[in-house]
Motif scaffolding. Structure first.
Motif, PDB file in Angstrom:
ATOM      1  N   MET A  37       0.930  -1.146   0.102  1.00 11.78           N
ATOM      2  CA  MET A  37      -0.084  -0.119  -0.012  1.00 11.78           C
ATOM      3  C   MET A  37       0.894   1.190  -0.226  1.00 11.78           C
ATOM      4  SD  MET A  37      -3.263   1.222   2.637  1.00 11.78           S
ATOM      5  CE  MET A  37      -2.059   1.850   4.052  1.00 11.78           C
ATOM      6  N   LEU A  38       2.054   1.407   0.628  1.00 13.90           N
ATOM      7  CA  LEU A  38       2.574   2.601   0.555  1.00 13.90           C
ATOM      8  C   LEU A  38       3.258   2.834  -0.609  1.00 13.90           C
ATOM      9  CD1 LEU A  38       4.947   2.056   3.994  1.00 13.90           C
ATOM     10  CD2 LEU A  38       3.301   3.731   3.499  1.00 13.90           C
ATOM     11  N   GLU A  39       3.467   1.926  -1.474  1.00  9.99           N
ATOM     12  CA  GLU A  39       4.111   2.296  -2.760  1.00  9.99           C
ATOM     13  C   GLU A  39       3.119   3.181  -3.365  1.00  9.99           C
ATOM     14  OE1 GLU A  39       2.099  -1.681  -3.325  1.00  9.99           O
ATOM     15  OE2 GLU A  39       3.434  -0.904  -1.743  1.00  9.99           O
ATOM     16  N   ARG A  40       1.856   3.168  -3.111  1.00  8.09           N
ATOM     17  CA  ARG A  40       0.907   4.089  -3.908  1.00  8.09           C
ATOM     18  C   ARG A  40       0.661   5.363  -3.012  1.00  8.09           C
ATOM     19  NH1 ARG A  40      -4.124  -0.299  -4.536  1.00  8.09           N
ATOM     20  NH2 ARG A  40      -4.789   1.384  -6.122  1.00  8.09           N
ATOM     21  N   ILE A  41       1.528   5.785  -1.999  1.00 14.46           N
ATOM     22  CA  ILE A  41       1.511   6.915  -1.471  1.00 14.46           C
ATOM     23  C   ILE A  41       2.918   7.534  -1.618  1.00 14.46           C
ATOM     24  CG2 ILE A  41       1.095   7.973   0.853  1.00 14.46           C
ATOM     25  CD1 ILE A  41      -0.434   5.662   1.647  1.00 14.46           C
ATOM     26  N   PRO A  42       3.012   8.275  -2.680  1.00 16.39           N
ATOM     27  CA  PRO A  42       4.224   8.836  -2.930  1.00 16.39           C
ATOM     28  C   PRO A  42       5.075   9.575  -1.544  1.00 16.39           C
ATOM     29  CG  PRO A  42       2.680   9.557  -4.573  1.00 16.39           C
ATOM     30  CD  PRO A  42       1.885   8.838  -3.367  1.00 16.39           C
ATOM     31  N   ARG A  43       6.358   9.794  -1.639  1.00 21.25           N
ATOM     32  CA  ARG A  43       6.747  10.681  -0.336  1.00 21.25           C
ATOM     33  C   ARG A  43       6.291  11.868  -0.366  1.00 21.25           C
ATOM     34  NH1 ARG A  43      13.136  10.701  -1.013  1.00 21.25           N
ATOM     35  NH2 ARG A  43      12.904   8.432  -0.901  1.00 21.25           N
ATOM     36  N   ARG A  44       6.222  12.859  -1.311  1.00 23.85           N
ATOM     37  CA  ARG A  44       5.448  14.018  -1.000  1.00 23.85           C
ATOM     38  C   ARG A  44       4.020  13.950  -0.451  1.00 23.85           C
ATOM     39  NH1 ARG A  44       3.688  18.914  -5.341  1.00 23.85           N
ATOM     40  NH2 ARG A  44       2.420  19.844  -4.093  1.00 23.85           N
ATOM     41  N   GLU A  45       3.214  13.068  -0.587  1.00 22.24           N
ATOM     42  CA  GLU A  45       1.920  12.913  -0.051  1.00 22.24           C
ATOM     43  C   GLU A  45       2.105  12.546   1.516  1.00 22.24           C
ATOM     44  OE1 GLU A  45      -2.296  11.004  -0.857  1.00 22.24           O
ATOM     45  OE2 GLU A  45      -0.526   9.911  -1.830  1.00 22.24           O
TER      46      GLU A  45
ATOM     47  N   ARG B  33       4.639  13.240   3.362  1.00 27.53           N
ATOM     48  CA  ARG B  33       5.239  14.627   4.189  1.00 27.53           C
ATOM     49  C   ARG B  33       3.868  15.251   4.378  1.00 27.53           C
ATOM     50  NH1 ARG B  33       8.075  17.855   0.345  1.00 27.53           N
ATOM     51  NH2 ARG B  33       5.958  18.674   0.162  1.00 27.53           N
ATOM     52  N   ASP B  34       3.154  15.438   3.193  1.00 24.16           N
ATOM     53  CA  ASP B  34       2.083  16.339   3.556  1.00 24.16           C
ATOM     54  C   ASP B  34       1.100  15.673   4.554  1.00 24.16           C
ATOM     55  OD1 ASP B  34       3.175  18.134   1.551  1.00 24.16           O
ATOM     56  OD2 ASP B  34       1.331  17.960   0.425  1.00 24.16           O
ATOM     57  N   LEU B  35       0.832  14.399   4.559  1.00 26.29           N
ATOM     58  CA  LEU B  35       0.029  13.654   5.562  1.00 26.29           C
ATOM     59  C   LEU B  35       0.326  14.116   6.954  1.00 26.29           C
ATOM     60  CD1 LEU B  35      -1.326  10.567   3.519  1.00 26.29           C
ATOM     61  CD2 LEU B  35      -2.746  12.257   4.614  1.00 26.29           C
ATOM     62  N   LEU B  36       1.831  13.691   7.189  1.00 29.54           N
ATOM     63  CA  LEU B  36       2.490  13.677   8.429  1.00 29.54           C
ATOM     64  C   LEU B  36       2.362  15.350   8.938  1.00 29.54           C
ATOM     65  CD1 LEU B  36       5.587  11.476   7.877  1.00 29.54           C
ATOM     66  CD2 LEU B  36       3.379  11.201   9.620  1.00 29.54           C
ATOM     67  N   VAL B  37       2.785  16.202   8.067  1.00 29.00           N
ATOM     68  CA  VAL B  37       2.647  17.692   8.719  1.00 29.00           C
ATOM     69  C   VAL B  37       1.120  17.977   9.100  1.00 29.00           C
ATOM     70  CG1 VAL B  37       2.675  20.164   7.958  1.00 29.00           C
ATOM     71  CG2 VAL B  37       4.590  18.323   6.996  1.00 29.00           C
ATOM     72  N   ALA B  38       0.262  17.785   8.101  1.00 27.36           N
ATOM     73  CA  ALA B  38      -1.020  17.991   8.460  1.00 27.36           C
ATOM     74  C   ALA B  38      -1.684  17.310   9.826  1.00 27.36           C
ATOM     75  CB  ALA B  38      -2.028  17.530   7.278  1.00 27.36           C
ATOM     76  N   TRP B  39      -1.339  16.035   9.944  1.00 36.29           N
ATOM     77  CA  TRP B  39      -1.498  15.076  11.209  1.00 36.29           C
ATOM     78  C   TRP B  39      -1.181  15.859  12.204  1.00 36.29           C
ATOM     79  CZ3 TRP B  39       0.905   9.649  11.723  1.00 36.29           C
ATOM     80  CH2 TRP B  39       0.698   9.093  13.005  1.00 36.29           C
TER      81      TRP B  39
ATOM     82  N   TRP C  55      -6.142   8.678 -10.369  1.00 35.99           N
ATOM     83  CA  TRP C  55      -5.012   8.761  -9.365  1.00 35.99           C
ATOM     84  C   TRP C  55      -5.613   9.886  -8.590  1.00 35.99           C
ATOM     85  CZ3 TRP C  55      -1.072   6.423  -7.391  1.00 35.99           C
ATOM     86  CH2 TRP C  55      -0.167   7.066  -6.606  1.00 35.99           C
ATOM     87  N   ALA C  56      -5.242   9.647  -7.179  1.00 34.86           N
ATOM     88  CA  ALA C  56      -5.665  10.667  -6.205  1.00 34.86           C
ATOM     89  C   ALA C  56      -4.250  11.091  -5.212  1.00 34.86           C
ATOM     90  CB  ALA C  56      -6.731  10.234  -5.529  1.00 34.86           C
ATOM     91  N   GLU C  57      -4.255  12.150  -4.736  1.00 36.07           N
ATOM     92  CA  GLU C  57      -2.996  12.448  -3.808  1.00 36.07           C
ATOM     93  C   GLU C  57      -3.537  13.585  -2.719  1.00 36.07           C
ATOM     94  OE1 GLU C  57       0.858  13.270  -4.968  1.00 36.07           O
ATOM     95  OE2 GLU C  57       0.853  11.982  -6.425  1.00 36.07           O
ATOM     96  N   PHE C  58      -3.184  13.313  -1.468  1.00 32.30           N
ATOM     97  CA  PHE C  58      -3.519  14.493  -0.449  1.00 32.30           C
ATOM     98  C   PHE C  58      -2.392  15.560  -0.749  1.00 32.30           C
ATOM     99  CE2 PHE C  58      -2.612  16.362   3.448  1.00 32.30           C
ATOM    100  CZ  PHE C  58      -3.743  17.056   3.816  1.00 32.30           C
ATOM    101  N   ARG C  59      -3.050  16.881  -0.599  1.00 28.36           N
ATOM    102  CA  ARG C  59      -2.126  18.088  -0.572  1.00 28.36           C
ATOM    103  C   ARG C  59      -2.423  18.899   0.500  1.00 28.36           C
ATOM    104  NH1 ARG C  59       1.025  15.600  -3.123  1.00 28.36           N
ATOM    105  NH2 ARG C  59       1.234  15.787  -5.038  1.00 28.36           N
ATOM    106  N   LYS C  60      -1.611  19.228   1.530  1.00 26.99           N
ATOM    107  CA  LYS C  60      -1.808  19.875   2.551  1.00 26.99           C
ATOM    108  C   LYS C  60      -1.805  21.523   2.165  1.00 26.99           C
ATOM    109  CE  LYS C  60       2.998  20.653   3.870  1.00 26.99           C
ATOM    110  NZ  LYS C  60       3.302  22.090   3.215  1.00 26.99           N
TER     111      LYS C  60
END
Length: 199
Positions: free
Chosen positions: A1-9, A11-17, A70-75
């Motif tokens: 599953m992690l391979e479907r969550i790019p590094r930038r995403e 990072r954005d998830l961790l900062v927002a979290w 394709w979908a990605e979280f952006r802070k």
């Protein structure tokens, strides 16, 4: 599953979290300056809002990917700052630290399902944390507090996102299916009322 969550995403998830955990810490510590209690509540906020927020956004992401998009979280740095400041100054958490961006021309149904996935995930987490709360009654008051916060925070996340306004999930679900909107809306606000009244 992690391979479907790019590094930038990630990072954005961790900062927002982290930012939203700080905001909820301020919300729960309005009348306390005890540093030990602050640290405990911050850790509990990381666990409860962290799980609720990250799973909410990942539910959007994987629902979109289920339909082939394709979908990605952006802070959103401004919204992150606003969430922390509002919580610190007036005791209100405006939990919109960013959004999951879906790339592609979705149909109204697909957009509705993708949008409903987030609040529905928070409602499932409410039930899980309610179980932790009731099990904690016979184990430890700390487990009860963790369960209580988990229910309250996930209920608030679900209810806020189900408001039928602007770019929030509720508006997209309402545009797709009024019946499903009604069920999720009532369940979300019912969970908030129950959590704040009985826990």
């Amino acid at each position: 599953m992690l391979e479907r969550i790019p590094r930038r995403e990630r990072r954005d998830l961790l900062v927002a979290w982290a930012a939203i955990a700080v905001a909820f810490t301020f919300l729960y510590l309005r009348d306390s300056v005890d540093l030990v209690w602050l640290l405990i509540i911050f850790v509990f906020s990381l666990l409860t809002v962290g799980i609720g927020f990250v799973f909410h956004e990942l539910a959007h992401k994987f629902a979109a990917m289920h339909f082939g998009y394709w979908a990605e979280f952006r802070k959103d740095n401004i919204m992150l700052l606003m969430a922390v400041l509002l919580a610190a100054l007036v005791g209100v958490v405006f939990a919109a630290p960013g959004a999951t961006m879906v790339y592609g021309a979705t149909t109204r149904r697909e957009n509705g399902v993708i949008s409903a996935a987030g609040p529905a995930t928070n409602l499932v987490l409410c039930a899980i944390f309610a179980g932790i709360y009731f099990v904690g009654a016979s184990l430890s008051p700390w487990v009860m507090i963790l369960g209580m916060m988990g229910v309250q925070i996930n209920a608030m996340l679900a209810a806020f996102n189900m408001l039928p306004v602007s770019v929030l999930d509720g508006k997209k679900v309402l545009d797709w299916d009024k019946g499903i909107f009604a069920v999720l809306f009532v369940a979300s606000f019912g969970a908030v009322i129950a959590a704040l009244t009985f826990l």
